[in-house]
Structures are given as structure tokens and as C-alpha cells.
Design a protein around this motif. Sequence first.
Motif, PDB file in Angstrom:
ATOM      1  N   ILE A   8       0.843  -1.201   0.000  1.00  0.00           N
ATOM      2  CA  ILE A   8       0.000   0.000   0.000  1.00  0.00           C
ATOM      3  C   ILE A   8       0.878   1.250   0.000  1.00  0.00           C
ATOM      4  CG2 ILE A   8      -1.727   1.301   1.297  1.00  0.00           C
ATOM      5  CD1 ILE A   8      -2.733  -1.385   2.399  1.00  0.00           C
ATOM      6  N   HIS A   9       1.957   1.207   0.782  1.00  0.00           N
ATOM      7  CA  HIS A   9       2.882   2.350   0.843  1.00  0.00           C
ATOM      8  C   HIS A   9       3.488   2.645  -0.520  1.00  0.00           C
ATOM      9  CE1 HIS A   9       7.051   3.940   1.360  1.00  0.00           C
ATOM     10  NE2 HIS A   9       6.378   4.864   2.032  1.00  0.00           N
ATOM     11  N   LEU A  17      -0.765   7.416   5.192  1.00  0.00           N
ATOM     12  CA  LEU A  17      -1.894   7.028   4.341  1.00  0.00           C
ATOM     13  C   LEU A  17      -1.982   5.510   4.215  1.00  0.00           C
ATOM     14  CD1 LEU A  17      -1.871   9.590   1.383  1.00  0.00           C
ATOM     15  CD2 LEU A  17      -3.601   9.326   3.163  1.00  0.00           C
ATOM     16  N   ALA A  18      -0.825   4.850   4.207  1.00  0.00           N
ATOM     17  CA  ALA A  18      -0.812   3.389   4.118  1.00  0.00           C
ATOM     18  C   ALA A  18      -1.492   2.773   5.334  1.00  0.00           C
ATOM     19  CB  ALA A  18       0.620   2.879   3.996  1.00  0.00           C
ATOM     20  N   VAL A  19      -1.225   3.332   6.516  1.00  0.00           N
ATOM     21  CA  VAL A  19      -1.860   2.835   7.748  1.00  0.00           C
ATOM     22  C   VAL A  19      -3.376   3.035   7.682  1.00  0.00           C
ATOM     23  CG1 VAL A  19      -2.089   3.214  10.236  1.00  0.00           C
ATOM     24  CG2 VAL A  19       0.181   3.133   9.193  1.00  0.00           C
ATOM     25  N   ILE A  20      -3.810   4.204   7.188  1.00  0.00           N
ATOM     26  CA  ILE A  20      -5.248   4.485   7.103  1.00  0.00           C
ATOM     27  C   ILE A  20      -5.924   3.561   6.097  1.00  0.00           C
ATOM     28  CG2 ILE A  20      -6.945   6.221   6.395  1.00  0.00           C
ATOM     29  CD1 ILE A  20      -5.139   8.343   7.581  1.00  0.00           C
ATOM     30  N   GLY A 209       2.036   5.468  14.754  1.00  0.00           N
ATOM     31  CA  GLY A 209       1.429   4.628  13.724  1.00  0.00           C
ATOM     32  C   GLY A 209       0.307   3.774  14.280  1.00  0.00           C
ATOM     33  N   VAL A 210       0.512   3.251  15.491  1.00  0.00           N
ATOM     34  CA  VAL A 210      -0.532   2.447  16.136  1.00  0.00           C
ATOM     35  C   VAL A 210      -1.706   3.335  16.523  1.00  0.00           C
ATOM     36  CG1 VAL A 210      -1.064   0.926  18.073  1.00  0.00           C
ATOM     37  CG2 VAL A 210       1.172   0.791  16.983  1.00  0.00           C
TER      38      VAL A 210
END
Length: 251
Positions: A8-9, A17-20, A209-210
Motif C-alpha cells: 500500500i505504501h 496514508l498506508a496505515v489508514i 502509527g498504532v
Amino acid sequence: MYGLLSTIHNFVGSWGLAVIVLTLLVRLLLHPLNHKQLVSMQKMQKLQPRIKMLQEKYKDDKEGLSRETMALYKENKVNPAAGCLPLLVQLPILILLFRVLMNSDFGGASFLGITLEGSVLTTMAEALGVVAAEGTNIGFMTVVKAIMANPSGLASFGLYGPNLLLLGLIIFVTWYQQRMSSTGNPQMAMMNWFMPVFMGFICLSLPGGVMLYWGASSFIGVGQQWWVLHKTSQEGKPTLYKDNPTKSKED
């Protein structure tokens, strides 16, 4: 899970954005289970006044209370265990995702000012000029002592502010979710305050990030919960098993 996050990254070019996006994918995958759990909770919530009446009526008859309660559930097609099973199924996925985010190397990246690898405590410590010894973690009391020794360090709000604001958002969303869940149930009122404080304390030492994942997931959860509440409120009232129950001669 990490491979998916990295993929995703590569597409979006931002770890935040990748985390979301990963959060959205996980919520989409677990949507049927979450929906089932929320619907079950709302049905149980609607039956609470009737259950309370039965508890008062059969306070000296545990067997009778159990029998009448199960009959009430059956009458309204409610399974008390339905809300627990989806949670048990989700738990391994959530633990795996948290471990991936906790151990991911974001290369010092930030998202909207949020330091993805740093926690509220570590970013505040940085602003206060505190350096942790190798192999040790920054604790809550360490930060408190640093504030007392160097309060002017708090002026560097840009270093810790975004993480702190995200923590505040998570606390608020947790409070709002609990408020929605406990409406009409005084027994759950204490949880309205306990859970936000508990989550806030836990999130103090979690990497950004968490927290970003948890905040986005909680925000989506509020929308889903509101939708379930809206739909169930349009349904008729639950059947009140034996509207005016009276003990039979056998009882």
C-alpha cells in the motif's frame, strides 16, 4: 500483514496514508462480524428494562429467573453469546495488526505532523531535552519530572503536539462510543469515564502509527455504530415476554 502495508505504501507514497488504507481494508474485512456484534448489543440493550423487571420479580428464584430470561431471549430471537463470538474471531487479526505496526520501521516518517514511530511520551521527552538510556523506555513519571525541571521545553509544541492531539481525539471518540453503547443502561455509566481514561493511559506509550490506526478504526466504528442505532431505532419495540408476568401456582 507487513507485506500488505508495504505494498500500500508503494502505491500511496505515505506511511500514514498506508496505515489508514490498511485500517479501511481491515474494517471492511471485519464488517460482517462488527455489524453482527453491534446489532446483538442493541437488541440486548432494548431488552434491559424487561430483564430488570424479571430480576426484581425472581430475585429469590434463580432457576425461575434463568427460565424466564431465556424465554424472553427466545421470544425476541436474541442470542446473548452472539456479541462475544465475533470479538473472539477478530482478536487474532487485531493482535497481528498491532504487532506489525508496533514493529514497523517508518524511517522517521510523519503524517500530518504525527510522528509514526514516536509516542506521546517520547515526543514530549524530546521536546524537554530528555534522552533515554540505551535499552530503556521513557516512562510517564520521567516526563512529569522533566516538565517540572524544564517547563519551557513545552514551548516546542510542534514536536509532540500532533501526537498529543491524536491522543485527545482517541479519548474523545472512546468516550463517545461508550456513551452511545450505554444509553438507557445506568449500570454502564461508569464505563463512560473508565474506558476513555484507560485508553488514554494505554495510548501514551504507543507509537503514532498504532495510534493512527486505532483512531481511524474507532472513527469508522462510531459511524457504523451510529448507523446500527439509527436502523434499530426504526424497528418496533421488543416483545415483552408475558407482558404482566405473574407466578403460576406451580411456582
